[in-house]
Design a protein around this motif. Structure first.
Motif, short mmCIF file in Angstrom:
data_model
loop_
_atom_site.label_atom_id
_atom_site.label_comp_id
_atom_site.label_asym_id
_atom_site.label_seq_id
_atom_site.Cartn_x
_atom_site.Cartn_y
_atom_site.Cartn_z
N MET A 1 8.09 -6.02 -7.10
CA MET A 1 8.54 -5.69 -5.75
C MET A 1 7.86 -6.58 -4.71
O MET A 1 8.50 -7.06 -3.82
CB MET A 1 8.25 -4.22 -5.49
N ALA A 2 6.52 -6.78 -4.85
CA ALA A 2 5.82 -7.59 -3.85
C ALA A 2 4.54 -8.16 -4.44
O ALA A 2 3.92 -7.56 -5.30
CB ALA A 2 5.50 -6.77 -2.61
N VAL A 3 4.19 -9.34 -3.93
CA VAL A 3 2.94 -9.98 -4.30
C VAL A 3 2.07 -10.11 -3.06
O VAL A 3 2.57 -10.08 -1.93
CB VAL A 3 3.16 -11.37 -4.94
N GLY A 4 0.78 -10.27 -3.29
CA GLY A 4 -0.15 -10.48 -2.20
C GLY A 4 -0.92 -11.76 -2.39
O GLY A 4 -0.97 -12.32 -3.49
N GLU A 21 8.07 2.53 -2.97
CA GLU A 21 7.13 3.55 -2.51
C GLU A 21 5.70 2.99 -2.44
O GLU A 21 4.96 3.27 -1.50
CB GLU A 21 7.18 4.78 -3.43
N ALA A 22 5.34 2.20 -3.43
CA ALA A 22 3.99 1.61 -3.45
C ALA A 22 3.85 0.60 -2.31
O ALA A 22 2.80 0.53 -1.66
CB ALA A 22 3.73 0.94 -4.79
N LEU A 23 4.90 -0.18 -2.02
CA LEU A 23 4.84 -1.13 -0.93
C LEU A 23 4.71 -0.42 0.42
O LEU A 23 3.92 -0.81 1.27
CB LEU A 23 6.06 -2.05 -0.92
N VAL A 24 5.47 0.65 0.61
CA VAL A 24 5.37 1.43 1.85
C VAL A 24 3.93 1.94 2.03
O VAL A 24 3.38 1.89 3.13
CB VAL A 24 6.39 2.59 1.86
N GLU A 84 17.19 2.45 4.23
CA GLU A 84 15.79 2.75 3.98
C GLU A 84 15.00 1.60 4.58
O GLU A 84 15.36 0.43 4.42
CB GLU A 84 15.55 2.84 2.47
N TRP A 85 13.91 1.89 5.29
CA TRP A 85 13.15 0.83 5.93
C TRP A 85 11.76 1.33 6.30
O TRP A 85 11.51 2.53 6.33
CB TRP A 85 13.86 0.29 7.18
N PRO A 104 14.41 -2.77 1.91
CA PRO A 104 14.52 -3.17 0.50
C PRO A 104 15.97 -3.42 0.10
O PRO A 104 16.89 -2.82 0.65
CB PRO A 104 13.97 -1.95 -0.24
N PHE A 105 16.15 -4.33 -0.83
CA PHE A 105 17.48 -4.57 -1.39
C PHE A 105 17.71 -3.59 -2.54
O PHE A 105 16.77 -3.16 -3.19
CB PHE A 105 17.61 -6.00 -1.91
N SER A 106 18.97 -3.26 -2.80
CA SER A 106 19.28 -2.36 -3.91
C SER A 106 19.07 -3.05 -5.26
O SER A 106 18.87 -2.38 -6.27
CB SER A 106 20.71 -1.84 -3.79
#
Length: 130
Positions: A1-4, A21-24, A84-85, A104-106
């Motif tokens: 979903m995301a990298v840092g 959910e983790a990114l939020v 969702e945002w 987020p994209f589906s």
């Protein structure tokens, strides 16, 4: 979903969030810093194994991020209806502007499709921000 990335100079992506959910939750943690350069970075992408920061190593994009440095969130809020945002403040937050809106994209977007998807997303928000 995301990298840092550990700093603005870091080129090695590390796992940041494996779900929306983790990114939020990550984006909900606010840390004020003296200098913008002291912060870390994130990106809603997946990288090829061993790749470093930059478009060449990106495989997929997982979300659209709209940067509203000079535009108030209220200017795009009606366009967020039904989506969702999450929004979070940026370094240049002023109380009425200076936020990033993340949608987020589906399904992940392949990097070769990214430019046309970004254009369509940007247009759907009225061409404001960047």
């Amino acid at each position: 979903m995301a990298v840092g990335f550990d700093s603005v100079r870091s080129v090695k992506p590390r796992p940041l969030a494996d779900s929306w959910e983790a990114l939020v939750a990550v984006l909900g943690v606010h840390v004020e810093r003296e200098r913008k350069q002291d912060g870390n970075l994130w990106s809603p992408v997946t990288y090829a194994p061993g790749a470093t920061r930059g478009l060449a190593g990106v495989e997929t994009v997982e979300a659209f991020v709209l940067d509203l440095d000079d535009v108030p969130l209220d200017a795009v809020r009606p366009r967020l209806d039904g989506l969702e945002w999450v929004a979070y403040s940026t370094w240049s937050f002023s109380g009425s502007s200076g936020v990033h809106v993340v949608v987020p994209f589906s399904a992940p977007v392949d990097v070769w499709e990214w430019e046309s998807v970004w254009d369509a997303c940007f247009a759907s928000f009225g061409g404001v921000g960047d």
